[in-house]
Design an enzyme around this catalytic site. Structure first.
Site, PDB file in Angstrom:
ATOM      1  N   LYS A 108      26.595 -16.164 -53.590  1.00 32.65           N
ATOM      2  CA  LYS A 108      26.578 -17.604 -53.856  1.00 32.65           C
ATOM      3  C   LYS A 108      25.690 -17.972 -55.046  1.00 32.65           C
ATOM      4  O   LYS A 108      26.026 -18.835 -55.839  1.00 32.65           O
ATOM      5  CB  LYS A 108      26.134 -18.368 -52.617  1.00 32.65           C
ATOM      6  CG  LYS A 108      24.830 -17.889 -52.061  1.00 32.65           C
ATOM      7  CD  LYS A 108      24.529 -18.439 -50.690  1.00 32.65           C
ATOM      8  CE  LYS A 108      23.311 -17.724 -50.155  1.00 32.65           C
ATOM      9  NZ  LYS A 108      23.578 -16.833 -49.058  1.00 32.65           N
ATOM     10  N   GLY A 190      14.493 -14.100 -36.402  1.00 29.66           N
ATOM     11  CA  GLY A 190      15.334 -13.511 -37.445  1.00 29.66           C
ATOM     12  C   GLY A 190      16.271 -14.500 -38.115  1.00 29.66           C
ATOM     13  O   GLY A 190      17.192 -14.113 -38.833  1.00 29.66           O
ATOM     14  N   LYS A 208      25.664 -23.207 -52.266  1.00 32.50           N
ATOM     15  CA  LYS A 208      26.951 -23.280 -51.571  1.00 32.50           C
ATOM     16  C   LYS A 208      27.687 -24.561 -51.935  1.00 32.50           C
ATOM     17  O   LYS A 208      28.905 -24.564 -52.101  1.00 32.50           O
ATOM     18  CB  LYS A 208      26.717 -23.187 -50.062  1.00 32.50           C
ATOM     19  CG  LYS A 208      26.209 -21.810 -49.633  1.00 32.50           C
ATOM     20  CD  LYS A 208      25.684 -21.846 -48.203  1.00 32.50           C
ATOM     21  CE  LYS A 208      25.129 -20.515 -47.743  1.00 32.50           C
ATOM     22  NZ  LYS A 208      24.366 -20.651 -46.481  1.00 32.50           N
TER      23      LYS A 208
END
Lengths: 436, 436
Positions: A108, A190, A208
């Protein structure tokens, strides 16, 4: 028709996504061959990190450290780039395209900065570049813009496209957790990097959005033209206030076309509880597209993770394989004919109009709000409602104001003035409101 | 490359959707030509109703009453069938395919009953048949199954794909309206037909599920293999109970593949408030697809209406036009190679397992529930919770039971027995529960 040989793929990068791409193509090898009529195989993988290589059962003949082993292999027709935001990734893609190889990428950042160069190179060499995995993981939103919505003119794109920040905001809303506590929790689970800047400051979402808006309007919208405001200044109190006023608070990526100007921005946004994106919680991603004829439409799913993202990469590989087998070029990556891609006319943030939530921090004494109200009025900002939580004469208290629709440039001027008032103790927090 | 002539389309049916298709292709003529490189034009329209013809500004040369004026026109390469569920619609499509013309249709009923015949005919004559508009109006869910999700194996499909019944259930939930009142309201607002059977009995949803499941698994799943239960027996009280237990009540179309068997059914369903379809209200449609690698993904949007549905028809026309211009066949309509289409192995409803909400109507006197509980226990149905609203000794009262996971065939046997008990006054209502 000529006989179709098997399609050979070269893969750069065996990280989380790369590993899952290898796995899905292996796991679903027969399934895919049955669907499309011929097999697809990864025949070479370039990865420098020896640890990553050990995670998969790989024949040593498939592995290499040399870029040229893939790029110079005439049997390889599709190059998959999953290295991440490094200059070498762009070089590899440009080289592959120039050699007549098709490219699939999830990069991206490089597309948001250098997309035009890559699309032009693909066009020049009559090959394809697809990048479904670059936006919203498993959600095929780019393909949908290119094909499913091809007949309609897109009015707006709105997305919750950064799972980390949505996880943090969800945690703050549900547990009244402070931003820092919620961030630490995201890191522990995470969902956030050790350096979370890209996620919490809207950089990832803006990359994005650059791609989404480029696809939606067929004009290149580079990253650096996108206005950004992150979520680090949001407090659980603001979220509670939002709820009190009937809103949900989300980090929204927004793009809207009016006349020939395109408005593109990423910022914390209050949306009504009835908004189609209001109930998107946790690490989920969702994108809402509004078209002239079709009205609003939403796609929602996992935005990250090796396996979901790998499905997008693999679907791009299959699309290219189908085109190779039929001996045709694919649909241009942006849906629009590539030679038409130009730079977009972007509406500066100062030119937009919006409703606003403003959180002033002022010393609680008589007449303070009158001064704030006076400045707002002077700048043609009309107040819809005011809320002051608690009272503590002589102390700093938050005062929340919802405005009617106002011009952003007026709001900026007003806040500059207000923040200089001796009774105003902190920089005022501004959150934009979007109704639909 | 040879020069691309303009693409000529023949349209059958100028109703709400047909009219909007004509409009969008006219409105967006230049936009589409710019996107794909050549114009698409409707050059003939076959419509028998003179009233419908008067609604649009149409040159008389474009209008005809004769089917052959379109089918025999060698300049027309795409036939759009928007007549509705009449035998002639199928005849027109078969004839068009046999003449080498591509077909676009929104005809869910004919596809759900005779899809296999149509797909085979298209395959035989090497032409395409696309039907995005047959399911969920503006939502490109079929194209997404065929392309966006091509790399993944689909585990389940769940959809709210009948706007009328969702409008009725939403109204019943929000206003505690009786079914009949909510239905009358839907009729008044144009969301339900004078004869609402197809919508409220799940017939319309089952037709769409037939198409969705056929696409998801690449095997033909005809309408008559789909289990159906409608919403006419649902009361506002059941919806309230659902909410009390933490559920939302929806008419869900469900398909799930386990081993080689496919489970397909349409019925009122309780889903947890956290389910991705729980907040889909009113006439909106939404489909949730779960894949092995990608996890769950949802698409949501307008399921009906001329304009939204027309975008789907027009996008299919454009896809075919792109293929004609590149001189290739399209991707097979089901994503899977057409020669592989076979009849599916359907799991009979008796073989499924589920959790259940059971509403018994029994005379309120001591020992009545013990008898019901005894029968349930005897059939290995374990009770998760029981709720009795109010008490009126000697009168009929509802008793609500939530069961743990049980075998449907056991539940059927138990209810047969229970409904014969002298203290049970009405047929027991059964609603299945889906957790994810």
């Amino acid at each position: 028709m000529t006989r179709i040989p098997k399609i050979n793929v070269g893969l750069f990068g065996l990280g989380t996504v790369g590993g899952s791409v290898f796995q899905i193509l292996k796991d679903h090898e027969h399934f895919i061959a049955e669907k499309i009529g011929y097999p697809i195989q990864i025949t070479k993988i370039c990865e420098l990190d020896p640890k990553k290589k050990q995670q998969y059962e790989l024949a040593s003949s498939i592995l290499t450290n040399k870029i040229s082993d893939i790029l110079d292999d005439p049997e390889i027709s599709i190059v998959v780039e999953l290295i991440g935001d490094k200059p070498i990734a762009k070089e590899i893609m440009l080289k592959a395209l120039s050699l007549g190889k098709h490219v699939v990428t999830a990069n991206k950042a490089i597309l948001a900065h250098h997309g035009l160069e890559l699309y032009s190179e693909a066009f020049k060499h009559e090959v394809d570049i697809y990048f479904e995995a670059a936006v919203a993981g498993s959600i095929p939103i780019l393909r949908t813009l290119r094909e499913g919505f091809v007949s309609d003119k897109i009015i707006s794109v709105q997305g919750i496209i950064n799972g980390t920040s949505n996880y943090i905001l969800t945690k703050m809303a549900k547990e009244k957790a402070d931003f820092k506590v919620a961030l630490a929790d995201a890191q522990k689970n995470g969902y956030a990097e050790a350096d979370p800047t890209s996620d919490i400051e809207g950089i990832d979402a803006a990359c994005k959005l650059s791609i989404l808006a480029t696809m939606a309007y067929g004009v290149f919208i580079p990253y650096d033209k996108i206005y950004r405001q992150g979520i680090s200044e949001i407090t659980p109190f603001d979220i509670e206030m939002a709820q009190k006023f009937g809103f949900s608070l989300k980090l929204l990526a927004i793009s809207r076309k009016t006349n020939q100007e395109i408005d593109v921005r990423v910022h914390p946004t209050m949306i009504p509880a009835t908004h189609l994106l209001a109930h998107v919680y946790g690490v989920l991603n969702a994108v809402m597209i509004e078209g002239e004829y079709m009205g609003p439409s939403v796609m929602m799913g996992k935005g990250a993770g090796g396996k979901p993202t790998a499905t997008a990469v693999a679907s791009d590989i299959i699309e290219i394989a189908r085109n190779i087998s039929r001996q045709v070029r694919g649909i241009p990556p942006l849906g629009f004919k590539a030679e038409n891609i130009q730079k977009a006319k972007i509406k500066p943030i100062e030119e937009i109009e919006s409703e606003y939530y403003l959180r002033f921090t002022a010393v609680d004494k008589p007449g303070v709000f009158a001064k704030i109200a006076h400045v707002l009025g002077h700048h043609e900002i009309s107040i819809a409602s005011v809320h002051q939580e608690g009272r503590e004469e002589g102390h700093e208290v938050p005062i929340m104001v919802l405005t009617h629709r106002a011009k952003e440039k007026n709001v900026i001027c007003a806040l500059k003035e207000i923040d200089k008032l001796p009774t105003v103790a902190q920089k005022t927090l501004l959150i934009r409101i979007e109704r639909s």
